[in-house]
Each structure stands twice: as C-alpha cells, then as structure tokens.
Design a protein around this motif. Sequence first.
Motif, PDB file in Angstrom:
ATOM      1  N   UNK A   1      -3.845  -8.323   0.267  1.00 31.83           N
ATOM      2  CA  UNK A   1      -2.537  -7.714   0.027  1.00 31.83           C
ATOM      3  C   UNK A   1      -2.505  -7.146  -1.387  1.00 31.83           C
ATOM      4  N   UNK A   2      -2.038  -5.917  -1.508  1.00 30.76           N
ATOM      5  CA  UNK A   2      -1.871  -5.263  -2.803  1.00 30.76           C
ATOM      6  C   UNK A   2      -0.377  -5.088  -3.065  1.00 30.76           C
ATOM      7  N   UNK A   3       0.064  -5.551  -4.225  1.00 31.43           N
ATOM      8  CA  UNK A   3       1.461  -5.399  -4.635  1.00 31.43           C
ATOM      9  C   UNK A   3       1.489  -4.406  -5.791  1.00 31.43           C
ATOM     10  N   UNK A   4       2.236  -3.330  -5.604  1.00 31.38           N
ATOM     11  CA  UNK A   4       2.169  -2.197  -6.527  1.00 31.38           C
ATOM     12  C   UNK A   4       3.133  -2.353  -7.698  1.00 31.38           C
ATOM     13  N   UNK A   5       2.567  -2.562  -8.865  1.00 31.88           N
ATOM     14  CA  UNK A   5       3.358  -2.632 -10.090  1.00 31.88           C
ATOM     15  C   UNK A   5       3.768  -1.229 -10.541  1.00 31.88           C
ATOM     16  N   UNK A   6       2.825  -0.288 -10.443  1.00 28.43           N
ATOM     17  CA  UNK A   6       3.082   1.112 -10.762  1.00 28.43           C
ATOM     18  C   UNK A   6       2.457   1.986  -9.678  1.00 28.43           C
ATOM     19  N   UNK A   7       2.854   3.260  -9.657  1.00 24.86           N
ATOM     20  CA  UNK A   7       2.315   4.181  -8.661  1.00 24.86           C
ATOM     21  C   UNK A   7       1.997   5.519  -9.320  1.00 24.86           C
ATOM     22  N   UNK A   8       0.715   5.784  -9.464  1.00 21.36           N
ATOM     23  CA  UNK A   8       0.239   7.051 -10.015  1.00 21.36           C
ATOM     24  C   UNK A   8       0.234   8.114  -8.920  1.00 21.36           C
TER      25      UNK A   8
ATOM     26  N   UNK B   1      16.748  -1.560  -6.159  1.00 23.61           N
ATOM     27  CA  UNK B   1      15.475  -2.265  -6.304  1.00 23.61           C
ATOM     28  C   UNK B   1      14.459  -1.729  -5.305  1.00 23.61           C
ATOM     29  N   UNK B   2      13.208  -1.595  -5.736  1.00 22.70           N
ATOM     30  CA  UNK B   2      12.156  -1.147  -4.825  1.00 22.70           C
ATOM     31  C   UNK B   2      10.842  -1.826  -5.147  1.00 22.70           C
ATOM     32  N   UNK B   3      10.026  -1.991  -4.111  1.00 18.50           N
ATOM     33  CA  UNK B   3       8.704  -2.582  -4.255  1.00 18.50           C
ATOM     34  C   UNK B   3       7.815  -2.066  -3.128  1.00 18.50           C
ATOM     35  N   UNK B   4       6.531  -1.924  -3.415  1.00 21.26           N
ATOM     36  CA  UNK B   4       5.560  -1.584  -2.391  1.00 21.26           C
ATOM     37  C   UNK B   4       4.577  -2.716  -2.197  1.00 21.26           C
ATOM     38  N   UNK B   5       4.444  -3.178  -0.948  1.00 19.25           N
ATOM     39  CA  UNK B   5       3.496  -4.233  -0.593  1.00 19.25           C
ATOM     40  C   UNK B   5       2.611  -3.675   0.512  1.00 19.25           C
ATOM     41  N   UNK B   6       1.312  -3.651   0.286  1.00 22.17           N
ATOM     42  CA  UNK B   6       0.399  -3.036   1.242  1.00 22.17           C
ATOM     43  C   UNK B   6      -0.728  -3.981   1.651  1.00 22.17           C
TER      44      UNK B   6
ATOM     45  N   UNK C   1       8.659  -1.106   0.667  1.00 22.25           N
ATOM     46  CA  UNK C   1       7.673  -0.463   1.539  1.00 22.25           C
ATOM     47  C   UNK C   1       6.670  -1.493   2.006  1.00 22.25           C
ATOM     48  N   UNK C   2       6.452  -1.556   3.310  1.00 23.86           N
ATOM     49  CA  UNK C   2       5.402  -2.391   3.889  1.00 23.86           C
ATOM     50  C   UNK C   2       4.479  -1.464   4.664  1.00 23.86           C
ATOM     51  N   UNK C   3       3.217  -1.436   4.284  1.00 21.40           N
ATOM     52  CA  UNK C   3       2.303  -0.503   4.930  1.00 21.40           C
ATOM     53  C   UNK C   3       0.867  -0.857   4.661  1.00 21.40           C
ATOM     54  N   UNK C   4       0.012   0.108   4.860  1.00 20.24           N
ATOM     55  CA  UNK C   4      -1.418  -0.098   4.649  1.00 20.24           C
ATOM     56  C   UNK C   4      -1.891   0.731   3.467  1.00 20.24           C
ATOM     57  N   UNK C   5      -3.048   0.360   2.939  1.00 24.10           N
ATOM     58  CA  UNK C   5      -3.642   1.134   1.853  1.00 24.10           C
ATOM     59  C   UNK C   5      -5.158   1.035   1.951  1.00 24.10           C
ATOM     60  N   UNK C   6      -5.817   1.949   1.264  1.00 22.13           N
ATOM     61  CA  UNK C   6      -7.266   1.906   1.152  1.00 22.13           C
ATOM     62  C   UNK C   6      -7.660   1.337  -0.197  1.00 22.13           C
TER      63      UNK C   6
END
Length: 235
Positions: free
Chosen positions: A104-111, A196-201, A88-93
């Motif tokens: 840039x925030x790289x998500x290790x976990x997602x609550x 495999x999955x990763x979120x980069x925001x 996932x490539x997107x934006x975050x607050x």
Amino acid sequence: MPTPHIAAKAGEIAETVLMPGDPYRAKWAAENFLDDAVLVNEVRGMLGFTGTYKGNRVTIHGSGMGMPSLSIYANELITEYGAKTLIRIGSCGAMQHHIKVRDVVIAMTATTLSTPSRGIFKELNFAPCADYGLLEAAVAAARTKDTGVHVGGIYSSDVFYDERPDLTEIMVRHGILGVEMEAAELYNLAARHGVRALGIMTVSDHLLTHEALPSTDRERSFGDMVEIALEAAFA
C-alpha cells in the motif's frame, strides 16, 4: 440538488466519500465494507453508494480514469453535496525496488506535469499535498495490517500509455514511490475548497520489475486499502 453528473438527492451523499476510479470497484467496496449500502447515483454508469461503516455514514463513488474525470465528480461532491473528506482508493504502479506488488502506498505529495487546475495556477508551481490528519491516521491503520506500507511522494500522470522513459528515470532517481492518474488534482481541489483529501493506493504492477498483480487476486489485496481508508476517515 442533482448535478449534470450526479443524480443523488439532498442528503444522500455523506460528508465522507471514498473515490475509486472504477465504478464497479465502488460497488464491490460498498457491498463488502458498508452496512445498508444504497445506490445513490448511476448517471453515465458512474456508480455511487451510501451506507455506514461502524455507524458512520460513508459514500463510495467512482471518479473515472484521469484527473479531468475526477475533477468533475470531486467538484460536484464538494460544492453541491457538502463532502468534507475525500479519499482516493485505487491502484498504482510501483517505481522503487523496495516496494512490492500488493503493498500500500499512501501519498504525502503528488507530482505532476499538468492538471485541470493548471489554468488557475498559471506560472505558480503549486505543490499539492495530503491532509496531515488523514495521512497520520492512515499510516497508523496500515501498520495494523499484514501488508507493506510506504509513505511519500507519488506521480499523477495525465497519460496511461507513457512514452517518456527519461521522465520515469528522473522520478525513480528522486524517490517517487509510484504512478497513478488522479491524486494531484484531488489534492488541488481539497486545498481550494478547504476540505480534507488523501490518496491510498494498492500496488497492482511494478514499472521496474514488470511484475503485475493477477486480476483474480486484486479484490483481496484492495480490501486492505479500503479498510485503511475507512479507519483513517473516522479516526
């Protein structure tokens, strides 16, 4: 081979897929970072492009906003088109004072409070997390950029207009880095299907300082995130 939401023919989707929420961001990323990008899907206006990055085949496909929309596309990309790596490539607050807009925030976990997978997990409080190999490669790629990088837990919300300031306060207290709307379900699906999955925001706004990234600056700032994702995918 076409599914209800993706019209690509067999072989037109790469095993590596980058998923921005906005289909026009998919178009922008494909035009600016891929060689020989070809439109492979435009059903319901959800654009997908396949090309190459340093000789590696890549698809950049929109996911839409929110976990239910992402779940549709990720499920079909994995089960019908053989996608093995989804980023996932997107934006975050941002939700911490030390994080700045454009970082840039790289998500290790997602609550999250809820995902489309909740009906499967029932009473189980499943903790979705990123693929470690992708995470490690993304961190290494991010450190070559002239931008701040933060690694840790994020919050995937199922609402955009939130009316729970108490919940925000709790997450800030517990170190959650930022809020977005898709990563938790992507991580659930990756675990379920063994991919495999990763979120980069990119941080586009800040919940504590109320600073926001001007729309004219977004493409330049999002470019680092796209390059980090592509480098991580093929590290």
